[in-house]
Design an enzyme around this catalytic site. Structure first.
Site: not given
Ligand code: ADP
Length: 396
Positions: A7, A90
């Site tokens: 992420n 992500r």
């Protein structure tokens, strides 16, 4: 298979290595202050958490440092990078192009770049992480998992704004929604906990963290959600205003001698419970201040709760009923007082809370009484696990 979940933000990068068979986390942590001075947090399963200063002028160097930690002879969790079967990234905004996760290809990256003006703070940073991983792991398959994808099932009446239609046609101005990975994961877990078919439930998920959104999930599909074109719409959040009259933007700009981006900065970073209370964006601080008699903190908490209550009512109406309501994320999972306050205003739905169940923490729990007409659950979210599952499903 071991999946590396990434992420990546503009100056930080969170990572986890998850074994897809056991679904256990082998290691997790983050790189902070990338491009500034650099700090690595590394926590192997069952081992000590290490925090080390490490120069990381670029994201590529940050990921190299993560790889070095993961493969370290003493404290690493794998011998070599060959033990990472795939990387799941992500990605915040997939626009209308991505209604599901997808294998990362050059074409896919181009499409994400094209969506970047919809998420100028997030998508470019996400892609920097993708490119850095591609350079360091050129033969490892990578998957992009979008925050917006789950909400692509919303019907037109939910996602269109009441503005000239040509803005939708020309610029794709519409509601997209975020936190989709969490809303999808939590609504599925709720069905499993209740032992009901996912495709037959009407669920409202309240993802209440620093960023917060509510989602209506009908028969396994997102049919409405409170965040919009950007994450600014909807609930009052830690520092975001949520819904306000657009005319207030011009009004504030004039009074405060700000330009448009100056006001938007205030609405994103200095508003919400932070702006209302003047205390903090952290709900624990708000609670403490409230207990110490700070009236503005108490008001901030009330405004936050009231907005959640209104959205739950709106989504029960939108779905013509509701079977279960889920609380998740930092505040939703940990703040039983807030859950109780919100649910007290939902007595009209036949909701009753079991105080003992509501006092538990950190586990999937039904917090409503057995005779409560609508079931209320706490479901800890796990976006990393959801990303790992999506990644494995696509690369297998
Ligand atoms: P995000 O991922 O959007 O940064 P989180 O889901 O981590 O946010 O939620 C952060 C919020 O959760 C903070 O406002 C914090 O006060 C709240 N929170 C975290 N732990 C607790 C706790 N034990 N009790 C009450 N609130 C908590």
């Amino acid at each position: 298979m071991n999946v590396l979940v990434i992420n990546c933000g503009s100056s930080s990068l969170k990572y986890q290595v998850i074994n897809s068979e056991t679904e256990g986390v082998l290691a997790k942590g983050q790189c902070e202050r990338i491009g500034i001075d650099g700090r690595l947090v590394y926590e192997p399963a069952g081992g000590e958490k290490e925090i080390t200063q490490a120069a990381m002028p670029t994201h590529k160097q940050a990921i190299q440092i993560v790889i070095d930690a993961l493969t370290n002879e003493k404290t690493g969790i794998i011998k070599s990078l060959d033990e990472i079967g795939a990387v799941g990234h992500r990605i915040v905004h997939g626009g209308e192009k991505f209604a599901a996760s997808a294998i990362i290809t050059d074409e896919m990256i181009e499409t994400v770049e094209a969506c970047s003006d919809l998420a100028p703070l997030h998508n470019p940073a996400n892609l920097i992480g993708v490119r850095a991983c591609q350079e360091l792991m050129p033969h490892t398959p990578m998957v992009g998992v979008f925050d917006t994808a789950f909400h692509q099932t919303m019907p037109k009446e939910a996602y269109l704004y009441g503005v000239p239609y040509e803005y939708y046609e020309k610029y794709a101005v519409r509601k997209y929604g975020f936190h989709g990975t969490s809303h999808s994961y939590v609504s599925k877990r709720a069905a499993a906990v209740l032992d009901k078919p996912y495709e037959s439930l009407k669920t409202i998920v309240c993802h209440l963290g620093n960023g917060a959104s509510v989602c209506a999930v009908k028969n396994g599909q997102s049919v409405d959600t409170s965040m919009g074109l950007s994450p600014l719409e909807g609930l009052v959040m830690g520092t975001r205003s949520g819904d306000i009259d657009p005319s207030a933007v011009e009004f504030i700009a004039k009074k405060e001698h700000l330009d448009l981006s100056g006001v938007l900065n205030v609405l994103n970073k200095k508003s919400g419970v932070m702006g209302l209370s003047g205390v903090s964006s952290d709900f624990r601080d708000i609670e403490a201040a409230e207990q110490a008699g700070n009236e503005r903190a108490a008001t901030a908490q009330q405004v936050f709760n009231y907005r959640v209550i209104k959205y739950i009512g709106a989504y029960a109406a939108a779905m013509n009923g509701v079977d279960c309501i889920c609380f998740t994320a930092g505040v939703g999972e940990n703040n039983g007082v807030l859950r109780k306050q919100i649910c007290e205003n939902l007595a009209y739905l036949g909701i009753q809370i079991d105080d003992e169940a509501n006092s538990k923490r950190g586990e999937e729990t039904v917090i409503s009484t057995p005779d409560s007409k609508v079931k209320v659950l706490v479901i800890p979210t796990n976006e990393e696990l959801a990303i790992a599952r999506e990644t494995v499903a696509l690369v297998k």
